[in-house]
Scaffold this motif. Structure first.
Motif, PDB file in Angstrom:
ATOM      1  N   SER A 192       3.135   4.430   4.641  1.00  0.00           N
ATOM      2  CA  SER A 192       2.615   3.301   3.867  1.00  0.00           C
ATOM      3  C   SER A 192       3.345   3.130   2.542  1.00  0.00           C
ATOM      4  O   SER A 192       3.711   2.011   2.159  1.00  0.00           O
ATOM      5  N   PHE A 193       3.571   4.231   1.814  1.00  0.00           N
ATOM      6  CA  PHE A 193       4.233   4.139   0.514  1.00  0.00           C
ATOM      7  C   PHE A 193       5.685   3.694   0.651  1.00  0.00           C
ATOM      8  O   PHE A 193       6.266   3.149  -0.293  1.00  0.00           O
ATOM      9  N   GLY A 194       6.265   3.902   1.820  1.00  0.00           N
ATOM     10  CA  GLY A 194       7.639   3.451   2.039  1.00  0.00           C
ATOM     11  C   GLY A 194       7.748   1.954   2.225  1.00  0.00           C
ATOM     12  O   GLY A 194       8.827   1.373   2.029  1.00  0.00           O
ATOM     13  N   HIS A 195       6.651   1.297   2.606  1.00  0.00           N
ATOM     14  CA  HIS A 195       6.650  -0.160   2.797  1.00  0.00           C
ATOM     15  C   HIS A 195       5.359  -0.724   2.215  1.00  0.00           C
ATOM     16  O   HIS A 195       4.484  -1.194   2.932  1.00  0.00           O
ATOM     17  N   LEU A 196       5.225  -0.658   0.887  1.00  0.00           N
ATOM     18  CA  LEU A 196       4.011  -1.144   0.232  1.00  0.00           C
ATOM     19  C   LEU A 196       3.923  -2.663   0.317  1.00  0.00           C
ATOM     20  O   LEU A 196       4.919  -3.369   0.114  1.00  0.00           O
ATOM     21  N   HIS A 197       2.724  -3.143   0.637  1.00  0.00           N
ATOM     22  CA  HIS A 197       2.476  -4.586   0.682  1.00  0.00           C
ATOM     23  C   HIS A 197       1.597  -4.964  -0.512  1.00  0.00           C
ATOM     24  O   HIS A 197       0.532  -4.385  -0.712  1.00  0.00           O
ATOM     25  N   MET A 198       2.062  -5.918  -1.298  1.00  0.00           N
ATOM     26  CA  MET A 198       1.283  -6.417  -2.427  1.00  0.00           C
ATOM     27  C   MET A 198       0.352  -7.515  -1.919  1.00  0.00           C
ATOM     28  O   MET A 198       0.812  -8.558  -1.440  1.00  0.00           O
ATOM     29  N   HIS A 199      -0.948  -7.275  -2.001  1.00  0.00           N
ATOM     30  CA  HIS A 199      -1.921  -8.213  -1.449  1.00  0.00           C
ATOM     31  C   HIS A 199      -2.353  -9.278  -2.451  1.00  0.00           C
ATOM     32  O   HIS A 199      -3.129 -10.161  -2.109  1.00  0.00           O
ATOM     33  N   LYS A 200      -1.847  -9.191  -3.672  1.00  0.00           N
ATOM     34  CA  LYS A 200      -2.177 -10.202  -4.686  1.00  0.00           C
ATOM     35  C   LYS A 200      -1.013 -10.295  -5.659  1.00  0.00           C
ATOM     36  O   LYS A 200      -0.403  -9.284  -6.020  1.00  0.00           O
ATOM     37  N   GLN A 201      -0.727 -11.509  -6.075  1.00  0.00           N
ATOM     38  CA  GLN A 201       0.366 -11.710  -7.019  1.00  0.00           C
ATOM     39  C   GLN A 201       0.047 -11.010  -8.334  1.00  0.00           C
ATOM     40  O   GLN A 201      -1.046 -11.117  -8.865  1.00  0.00           O
ATOM     41  N   GLY A 202       1.000 -10.277  -8.838  1.00  0.00           N
ATOM     42  CA  GLY A 202       0.790  -9.552 -10.087  1.00  0.00           C
ATOM     43  C   GLY A 202       0.190  -8.169  -9.897  1.00  0.00           C
ATOM     44  O   GLY A 202      -0.038  -7.449 -10.874  1.00  0.00           O
ATOM     45  N   GLU A 203      -0.045  -7.785  -8.653  1.00  0.00           N
ATOM     46  CA  GLU A 203      -0.617  -6.466  -8.383  1.00  0.00           C
ATOM     47  C   GLU A 203       0.406  -5.381  -8.712  1.00  0.00           C
ATOM     48  O   GLU A 203       1.588  -5.505  -8.383  1.00  0.00           O
ATOM     49  N   LYS A 204      -0.042  -4.318  -9.362  1.00  0.00           N
ATOM     50  CA  LYS A 204       0.836  -3.230  -9.749  1.00  0.00           C
ATOM     51  C   LYS A 204       1.026  -2.262  -8.584  1.00  0.00           C
ATOM     52  O   LYS A 204       0.206  -2.189  -7.682  1.00  0.00           O
ATOM     53  N   VAL A 205       2.123  -1.504  -8.662  1.00  0.00           N
ATOM     54  CA  VAL A 205       2.446  -0.575  -7.587  1.00  0.00           C
ATOM     55  C   VAL A 205       1.357   0.481  -7.434  1.00  0.00           C
ATOM     56  O   VAL A 205       0.947   0.810  -6.310  1.00  0.00           O
ATOM     57  N   TRP A 206       0.871   1.042  -8.553  1.00  0.00           N
ATOM     58  CA  TRP A 206      -0.138   2.099  -8.453  1.00  0.00           C
ATOM     59  C   TRP A 206      -1.442   1.557  -7.867  1.00  0.00           C
ATOM     60  O   TRP A 206      -2.167   2.283  -7.169  1.00  0.00           O
ATOM     61  N   GLN A 207      -1.739   0.275  -8.118  1.00  0.00           N
ATOM     62  CA  GLN A 207      -2.930  -0.328  -7.521  1.00  0.00           C
ATOM     63  C   GLN A 207      -2.767  -0.494  -6.008  1.00  0.00           C
ATOM     64  O   GLN A 207      -3.708  -0.260  -5.244  1.00  0.00           O
ATOM     65  N   ALA A 208      -1.567  -0.867  -5.594  1.00  0.00           N
ATOM     66  CA  ALA A 208      -1.296  -0.989  -4.155  1.00  0.00           C
ATOM     67  C   ALA A 208      -1.389   0.376  -3.476  1.00  0.00           C
ATOM     68  O   ALA A 208      -1.890   0.494  -2.349  1.00  0.00           O
ATOM     69  N   LYS A 209      -0.904   1.419  -4.163  1.00  0.00           N
ATOM     70  CA  LYS A 209      -1.009   2.768  -3.605  1.00  0.00           C
ATOM     71  C   LYS A 209      -2.464   3.227  -3.548  1.00  0.00           C
ATOM     72  O   LYS A 209      -2.869   3.902  -2.583  1.00  0.00           O
ATOM     73  N   PHE A 210      -3.236   2.867  -4.554  1.00  0.00           N
ATOM     74  CA  PHE A 210      -4.660   3.219  -4.558  1.00  0.00           C
ATOM     75  C   PHE A 210      -5.365   2.570  -3.375  1.00  0.00           C
ATOM     76  O   PHE A 210      -6.185   3.201  -2.689  1.00  0.00           O
ATOM     77  N   ARG A 211      -5.037   1.298  -3.116  1.00  0.00           N
ATOM     78  CA  ARG A 211      -5.620   0.605  -1.963  1.00  0.00           C
ATOM     79  C   ARG A 211      -5.192   1.276  -0.661  1.00  0.00           C
ATOM     80  O   ARG A 211      -6.002   1.442   0.264  1.00  0.00           O
ATOM     81  N   SER A 212      -3.924   1.684  -0.589  1.00  0.00           N
ATOM     82  CA  SER A 212      -3.413   2.312   0.620  1.00  0.00           C
ATOM     83  C   SER A 212      -4.126   3.634   0.901  1.00  0.00           C
ATOM     84  O   SER A 212      -4.467   3.935   2.051  1.00  0.00           O
ATOM     85  N   VAL A 213      -4.369   4.425  -0.149  1.00  0.00           N
ATOM     86  CA  VAL A 213      -5.087   5.696   0.024  1.00  0.00           C
ATOM     87  C   VAL A 213      -6.500   5.439   0.529  1.00  0.00           C
ATOM     88  O   VAL A 213      -6.990   6.110   1.451  1.00  0.00           O
ATOM     89  N   SER A 214      -7.176   4.456  -0.054  1.00  0.00           N
ATOM     90  CA  SER A 214      -8.547   4.135   0.358  1.00  0.00           C
ATOM     91  C   SER A 214      -8.607   3.701   1.818  1.00  0.00           C
ATOM     92  O   SER A 214      -9.506   4.094   2.560  1.00  0.00           O
ATOM     93  N   LEU A 215      -7.619   2.878   2.220  1.00  0.00           N
ATOM     94  CA  LEU A 215      -7.585   2.415   3.605  1.00  0.00           C
ATOM     95  C   LEU A 215      -7.343   3.574   4.568  1.00  0.00           C
ATOM     96  O   LEU A 215      -8.014   3.682   5.611  1.00  0.00           O
ATOM     97  N   ARG A 216      -6.403   4.459   4.217  1.00  0.00           N
ATOM     98  CA  ARG A 216      -6.072   5.567   5.128  1.00  0.00           C
ATOM     99  C   ARG A 216      -7.189   6.600   5.219  1.00  0.00           C
ATOM    100  O   ARG A 216      -7.309   7.292   6.229  1.00  0.00           O
ATOM    101  N   LEU A 217      -8.021   6.712   4.206  1.00  0.00           N
ATOM    102  CA  LEU A 217      -9.187   7.590   4.309  1.00  0.00           C
ATOM    103  C   LEU A 217     -10.126   7.090   5.411  1.00  0.00           C
ATOM    104  O   LEU A 217     -10.753   7.882   6.117  1.00  0.00           O
ATOM    105  N   GLY A 218     -10.204   5.775   5.570  1.00  0.00           N
ATOM    106  CA  GLY A 218     -10.976   5.206   6.677  1.00  0.00           C
ATOM    107  C   GLY A 218     -10.360   5.536   8.021  1.00  0.00           C
ATOM    108  O   GLY A 218     -11.063   5.830   8.995  1.00  0.00           O
ATOM    109  N   TYR A 219      -9.015   5.524   8.092  1.00  0.00           N
ATOM    110  CA  TYR A 219      -8.336   5.900   9.335  1.00  0.00           C
ATOM    111  C   TYR A 219      -8.672   7.343   9.716  1.00  0.00           C
ATOM    112  O   TYR A 219      -8.884   7.653  10.897  1.00  0.00           O
ATOM    113  N   ILE A 220      -8.704   8.225   8.721  1.00  0.00           N
ATOM    114  CA  ILE A 220      -8.998   9.636   8.978  1.00  0.00           C
ATOM    115  C   ILE A 220     -10.439   9.798   9.451  1.00  0.00           C
ATOM    116  O   ILE A 220     -10.738  10.597  10.343  1.00  0.00           O
ATOM    117  N   GLY A 221     -11.343   9.020   8.867  1.00  0.00           N
ATOM    118  CA  GLY A 221     -12.737   9.056   9.318  1.00  0.00           C
ATOM    119  C   GLY A 221     -12.871   8.617  10.765  1.00  0.00           C
ATOM    120  O   GLY A 221     -13.746   9.094  11.500  1.00  0.00           O
TER     121      GLY A 221
END
Length: 696
Positions: free
Chosen positions: A134-163
């Protein structure tokens, strides 16, 4: 190489292959190299985006479940009547020894600890690979979104995958009539703790997933997304509803609430139906196909249990013991076979139409071929009401049952010496074991283990429960032959009370009714074979109808109207067709087998009901008066009662000189943990521990 060995090898290969798919799923190789090729070949117009996951993640487990039924059927038929199935090798016995005794997890064996470590490693591996890709191909879901915010979203999403990985295993332990658990030597009762562990772990992951997204939406000013039910992607609202339902179930499933307010736990846990629906609506059809086998097999089992519970069981008699316990004796089909320590779920509609309570079966199907008995300890409000109803001289009591459920072999017979340690009502599983050994000891050239029963009771009235070691209709008088020794400890009394202060043991007989039927397996004597037929037919029917609906309804809608078929409707079709196919296949087989049950019920004639009887019991007879029953006399002779004392468990276990000592413990948690620590201390290599617990 025997046919049964070939079956086991096939199951092992299929399971390892299925497990490797979960290992490869989060990797870049699976996403970039495998997925395009698999989707191109498997995602046809008949299954669209579900084809790959149906074949890779659903089919292997359904194959094991279906052919596991055939394996268990053949195993049952290969076993000679009234014979025992034993494990003769103890080379791997060290894996079954307690390796960890800690309050939150209970008693954990070395094998369980190894599997827990591997499962945690799978979760960590999956999360690390998901984040790497995911971090190798980060997708910005909103204009002006920062990289660390996109990574935070990615971590939250992948925790659901693990569940979601936890959910793939969550329902297997609670499938009581499972054909998968017996293949690895487990029962639903012994594996309930795995369901609890998976429930805790998945709830933590899903809570972190939900909270993470709420924080992300707050940081990026997108809180309106909390109320979104997307037509083309996952529904956030469905996920939030599922989380709220899960939290309610999680909070009320704590140990204290289960023990002190069982009704609160029981009724709140029925929310699992809504939880599953909204969870599946949230994850979508493709991910649903990855966790489908556990849910599919659970629904099959749950519906068959419902059909079985609609029959009224024939209750023959009840024994009211001075200690307040009740032994209920039912009629059963002579062809119904079960092993010692099995349990039966009992429902009494006059007390509660919804509450089902598990009780240990105390009878032996080899000793009493047409009877089945369970013991009910008068503790909670439900059992108090049952005791009052029976003691009020009712001539008939309507009862429904589910089961029996239990192990597929009498593994305890392999030991040279068997030490059974119980506290209070924990003695009930050992009654069926001793009755089974009584039967085995009557056979020529049959070696049975010596038995030492160590039981602790609060009051001398509890000694009456030892009378249940012998069935109500008598037993062979060969207790000395089986080398039984009973050490009974009365912890709160210094001596046996006088005969004038004794309560009487009362036996009550019930009238039979034409609507009542003997207890039998839900699908008859060939239960495993018919269960396999249901699994195969319902799953094939599901695939065929799903393919037809997708090809001739959903596919034309997507490609001819110019509109996109609603994301949630895919899942609704999946859930509806799954339930419909299971209900049709299960109902057809059950109704076909119902004719056999009806014929068996007619063969049992209505007999005259004896009048209630009372007796002081074997343990309270005057010492100068000879016991009329020779078996009961033998039972008293092998029993030594210790007043005002507790058993010195360490001394008792270390004094066992046999080379192979099986130690079974059932009772309070503190007692079971103490025995587990003694057996795992390494001071005695001949002790092989097993805990029996029915803490729901």
């Amino acid at each position: 190489m025997g046919s049964m060995t070939i079956f086991r090898l096939i199951f092992l290969v299929m399971f390892l292959g299925w497990l490797m798919l979960w290992v490869m799923l989060p990797t870049k190789v699976y996403k970039n190299a495998w997925t395009p090729k698999l989707n191109g070949k498997l995602n046809s117009t008949y299954f669209e985006g579900q084809g790959t996951n149906l074949l890779l993640f659903s089919f292997p487990v359904m194959f094991i479940a279906a052919f596991g039924c055939l394996y268990l059927h053949l195993q049952k038929n290969l076993r000679k009547p009234n014979s025992r199935s034993v494990v003769t090798s103890n080379r791997l016995s060290f894996l079954r020894r307690p390796a960890l005794v800690v309050a939150p997890m209970g008693i954990v064996t070395a094998m369980e600890l190894a599997f827990v470590a591997m499962f945690i490693a799978l979760l960590i591996w999956s999360l690390a690979n998901y984040l790497y890709v995911s971090f190798g191909h980060l997708h910005m879901h909103k204009q002006g979104e920062k990289v660390w915010q996109a990574k935070f979203r990615s971590v939250s999403l992948r925790l659901g995958y693990i569940g979601n990985i936890c959910w793939a295993f969550l329902f297997f332990p609670v499938t009581r009539g499972s054909s998968i658990l017996p293949l690895v030597g487990l029962t639903s009762e012994s594996s309930i703790k795995y369901h609890i562990w998976l429930g805790h772990l998945s709830m933590i992951l899903f809570a972190a997933h939900t909270v993470g997204f709420i924080i992300y939406w707050a940081m990026t000013n997108q809180m309106a997304l909390m109320l979104e039910w997307s037509k083309t992607y996952v529904s956030n609202v469905a996920g939030e509803i599922a989380t709220v339902l899960a939290l309610a179930m999680w909070v009320t499933s704590s140990y204290r609430i289960r023990r002190k307010m069982f009704e609160v736990f029981f009724y709140t846990h029925q929310l699992y139906i809504l939880y599953v629906v909204f969870y599946v609506l949230h994850v979508g059809a493709a991910y649903f196909c990855m966790i489908l086998p556990g849910i599919f097999l659970f629904i099959v089992d749950r519906y068959l249990r419902f059909l079985q519970s609609q029959r009224r069981a024939r209750l023959d008699s009840a024994r009211l013991l001075p200690c307040g316990s009740i032994e209920l004796t039912f009629s059963k089909s002579p062809g119904l076979y079960y092993n010692p320590t099995s349990i039966l779920f009992v429902n009494v509609p006059s007390i509660s139409k919804l509450q089902w309570h598990p009780f240990t079966i105390t009878s032996s199907c080899n000793l009493e071929q047409d009877k089945l008995s369970v013991v009910v300890k008068r503790l909670g409000s439900w059992s108090q009401k049952l005791y009052r109803q029976i003691s009020s001289s009712v001539d008939r009591l309507e009862v429904s049952v589910e089961g029996p459920y239990g192990p597929t072999s009498s593994h305890f017979l392999r030991h040279e010496l068997l030490v059974l340690v119980s506290g209070g009502s924990g003695i009930t599983p050992f009654i069926s074991i001793i009755r089974e050994i009584i039967v085995e000891s009557t056979k020529q050239n049959c070696q049975v283990p010596r038995v030492l029963l160590v039981c602790a009771f609060k009051n001398s009235a509890d000694l009456a429960i030892l009378d249940l070691l012998l069935p109500v209709n008598g037993t062979p008088s060969n207790i000395p032959q089986m080398q039984l020794q009973i050490e009974a400890y009365i912890t709160r009394e210094g001596e046996l009370p006088t005969e004038d202060n004794l309560k009487l043991l009362q036996t009550i007989w019930f009238k039979s009714n034409q609507l009542d039927s003997p207890i039998n397996a839900s699908l008859g004597n060939n239960n495993w074979l018919w269960l396999g037929a249901i699994i195969v037919s319902s799953f094939v029917m599901f695939l065929l109808i799903l393919g037809i609906v997708t090809r001739y309804y959903i596919y034309p809608f997507d490609h001819s109207t110019g509109d996109t078929y609603h994301y949630s409707y895919y899942v609704l079709w999946d859930m509806f067709l799954l339930c419909a196919c299971i209900f049709i296949a299960s109902s057809a087989v059950f109704l076909f087998r119902k004719k056999e049950h009806a014929m068996e019920g007619k063969q049992i004639q209505n007999l005259e009901v004896p009048a209630p009887t009372t007796s002081p019991g074997s343990w309270f007879q005057n010492a100068n008066r000879e016991l009329e029953s020779q078996p009961h006399q033998s039972l008293v002779q092998v029993t030594k009662v210790h007043f005002g004392a507790r058993p010195d468990l360490k001394r008792i276990l270390f004094d066992c000189k046999a080379s192979d000592v099986g130690v079974l413990a059932c009772g309070p948690k503190k007692m079971r943990h103490e025995i587990a620590e003694i057996c795992s201390s390494g001071l005695a290599d001949n002790l092989h521990f097993e805990s029996i617990s029915f803490n729901w």
